[in-house]
Design a protein around this motif. Structure first.
Motif, PDB file in Angstrom:
ATOM      1  N   ARG A   1      -0.189  22.345  57.329  1.00  0.00           N
ATOM      2  CA  ARG A   1       0.369  23.530  56.687  1.00  0.00           C
ATOM      3  C   ARG A   1      -0.831  24.319  56.256  1.00  0.00           C
ATOM      4  O   ARG A   1      -0.936  25.320  56.844  1.00  0.00           O
ATOM      5  CB  ARG A   1       1.413  23.411  55.925  1.00  0.00           C
ATOM      6  CG  ARG A   1       2.288  24.913  55.813  1.00  0.00           C
ATOM      7  CD  ARG A   1       3.454  24.568  54.816  1.00  0.00           C
ATOM      8  NE  ARG A   1       3.297  24.495  53.546  1.00  0.00           N
ATOM      9  CZ  ARG A   1       3.253  25.671  52.480  1.00  0.00           C
ATOM     10  NH1 ARG A   1       3.606  26.778  52.910  1.00  0.00           N
ATOM     11  NH2 ARG A   1       2.917  25.095  51.223  1.00  0.00           N
TER      12      ARG A   1
ATOM     13  N   TYR B   1      -2.704  13.509  50.223  1.00  0.00           N
ATOM     14  CA  TYR B   1      -2.251  12.689  51.573  1.00  0.00           C
ATOM     15  C   TYR B   1      -3.072  11.192  51.481  1.00  0.00           C
ATOM     16  O   TYR B   1      -2.505  10.225  51.557  1.00  0.00           O
ATOM     17  CB  TYR B   1      -2.741  13.528  52.936  1.00  0.00           C
ATOM     18  CG  TYR B   1      -2.440  12.694  53.862  1.00  0.00           C
ATOM     19  CD1 TYR B   1      -1.360  12.116  54.351  1.00  0.00           C
ATOM     20  CD2 TYR B   1      -3.671  12.091  54.438  1.00  0.00           C
ATOM     21  CE1 TYR B   1      -1.305  11.235  55.704  1.00  0.00           C
ATOM     22  CE2 TYR B   1      -3.807  11.281  55.815  1.00  0.00           C
ATOM     23  CZ  TYR B   1      -2.395  10.795  56.222  1.00  0.00           C
ATOM     24  OH  TYR B   1      -2.571  10.006  57.219  1.00  0.00           O
TER      25      TYR B   1
ATOM     26  N   GLN C   1       5.298  13.636  54.394  1.00  0.00           N
ATOM     27  CA  GLN C   1       5.426  14.948  53.863  1.00  0.00           C
ATOM     28  C   GLN C   1       4.128  15.453  53.420  1.00  0.00           C
ATOM     29  O   GLN C   1       3.670  16.691  53.501  1.00  0.00           O
ATOM     30  CB  GLN C   1       6.291  14.873  52.586  1.00  0.00           C
ATOM     31  CG  GLN C   1       7.905  14.694  52.861  1.00  0.00           C
ATOM     32  CD  GLN C   1       8.776  14.371  51.659  1.00  0.00           C
ATOM     33  OE1 GLN C   1       8.150  14.028  50.484  1.00  0.00           O
ATOM     34  NE2 GLN C   1      10.022  14.359  51.958  1.00  0.00           N
TER      35      GLN C   1
ATOM     36  N   ALA D   1       2.167  16.552  56.352  1.00  0.00           N
ATOM     37  CA  ALA D   1       2.646  17.933  56.817  1.00  0.00           C
ATOM     38  C   ALA D   1       2.059  19.120  56.012  1.00  0.00           C
ATOM     39  O   ALA D   1       1.757  20.069  56.572  1.00  0.00           O
ATOM     40  CB  ALA D   1       4.168  17.927  56.843  1.00  0.00           C
ATOM     41  N   GLU D   2       2.245  18.771  54.548  1.00  0.00           N
ATOM     42  CA  GLU D   2       1.677  19.806  53.708  1.00  0.00           C
ATOM     43  C   GLU D   2       0.162  20.101  54.263  1.00  0.00           C
ATOM     44  O   GLU D   2      -0.501  21.194  53.991  1.00  0.00           O
ATOM     45  CB  GLU D   2       1.873  19.295  52.374  1.00  0.00           C
ATOM     46  CG  GLU D   2       1.311  20.464  51.338  1.00  0.00           C
ATOM     47  CD  GLU D   2       2.355  21.673  51.215  1.00  0.00           C
ATOM     48  OE1 GLU D   2       2.002  22.406  50.220  1.00  0.00           O
ATOM     49  OE2 GLU D   2       3.367  21.789  51.909  1.00  0.00           O
TER      50      GLU D   2
ATOM     51  N   GLU E   1       7.523   8.019  53.623  1.00  0.00           N
ATOM     52  CA  GLU E   1       8.118   9.040  53.730  1.00  0.00           C
ATOM     53  C   GLU E   1       7.140  10.180  53.050  1.00  0.00           C
ATOM     54  O   GLU E   1       7.047  11.325  53.489  1.00  0.00           O
ATOM     55  CB  GLU E   1       9.564   9.029  53.602  1.00  0.00           C
ATOM     56  CG  GLU E   1      10.325   8.316  54.399  1.00  0.00           C
ATOM     57  CD  GLU E   1      11.809   8.188  54.021  1.00  0.00           C
ATOM     58  OE1 GLU E   1      12.060   8.457  52.895  1.00  0.00           O
ATOM     59  OE2 GLU E   1      12.564   7.093  54.587  1.00  0.00           O
ATOM     60  N   LYS E   2       7.046   9.904  51.923  1.00  0.00           N
ATOM     61  CA  LYS E   2       5.908  10.634  50.909  1.00  0.00           C
ATOM     62  C   LYS E   2       4.798  11.033  51.780  1.00  0.00           C
ATOM     63  O   LYS E   2       4.284  12.055  51.841  1.00  0.00           O
ATOM     64  CB  LYS E   2       5.608   9.838  49.851  1.00  0.00           C
ATOM     65  CG  LYS E   2       7.082  10.124  48.807  1.00  0.00           C
ATOM     66  CD  LYS E   2       6.490   9.368  47.404  1.00  0.00           C
ATOM     67  CE  LYS E   2       7.630   9.189  46.626  1.00  0.00           C
ATOM     68  NZ  LYS E   2       7.284   8.545  45.201  1.00  0.00           N
TER      69      LYS E   2
END
Length: 131
Positions: free
Chosen positions: A102, A53, A95, A98-99, A91-92
Motif C-alpha cells: 500500500r 514485514y 497483513q 499488504a501494508e 496472517e500477520k
C-alpha cells in the motif's frame, strides 16, 4: 519522528494541496513542493512497513523451523504441524505485506502526480508566454 506526527504532516500537506488552484503556476509549483514533502513521509512509512514485514516473516520462518524440528513423525506430519501452528503469524505477515505494498503504491502514485504536475506547469508557462 513518531508515526502519528508523520500522518499528521501528511494530512496537513494534502489539506493545503486541496486548496491550491491548478491553473495558477505559482500554486502548481507549491503543489509540486508539497507532494515532494509528502513523498518523503510516504517513503518513511514504506520503509517502516518493509521492516515490519521482514520481522514478521523472520519470526514465522523461525517458529516454523523450530516446530518442524521438534515434531515427531514424517516430513508431511512435520510440515502440516508447523503450518497449522504458524497460521496466526502467516496472517500477520500477509497483513504486513499488504501494508508494505500500500505504501509502495502510494509512493509511486505520488511520483506520477508530481510528474504530471511538472508537465502541466510547463504547459501553463508556455500558455502565459504566448498570451
Amino acid at each position: 519522528m513518531s508515526e502519528v506526527r508523520s500522518l499528521d504532516r501528511l494530512k496537513r500537506f494534502y489539506a493545503e494541496i486541496n486548496t491550491l488552484d491548478d491553473e495558477i503556476p505559482a500554486q502548481v509549483t507549491r503543489k509540486i513542493y508539497l507532494y515532494s514533502l509528502a513523498l518523503l513521509e510516504i517513503g518513511r512509512f514504506h520503509a517502516e512497513a518493509v521492516n515490519e514485514y521482514g520481522r514478521i516473516y523472520a519470526a514465522r520462518k523461525g517458529k516454523w523451523g523450530e516446530i518442524a524440528a521438534t515434531t515427531d513423525g514424517s516430513g508431511v506430519v512435520k510440515e502440516a504441524t508447523a503450518d497449522r501452528l504458524t497460521q496466526e503469524l502467516r496472517e500477520k505477515e500477509a497483513q504486513a505485506e499488504a501494508e508494505m505494498h500500500r505504501w509502495k503504491n502510494s509512493f509511486e502514485a505520488t511520483q506520477e502526480i508530481i510528474n504530471a504536475l511538472k508537465v502541466h506547469l510547463k504547459v501553463l508557462v508556455k500558455e502565459l508566454d504566448v498570451a
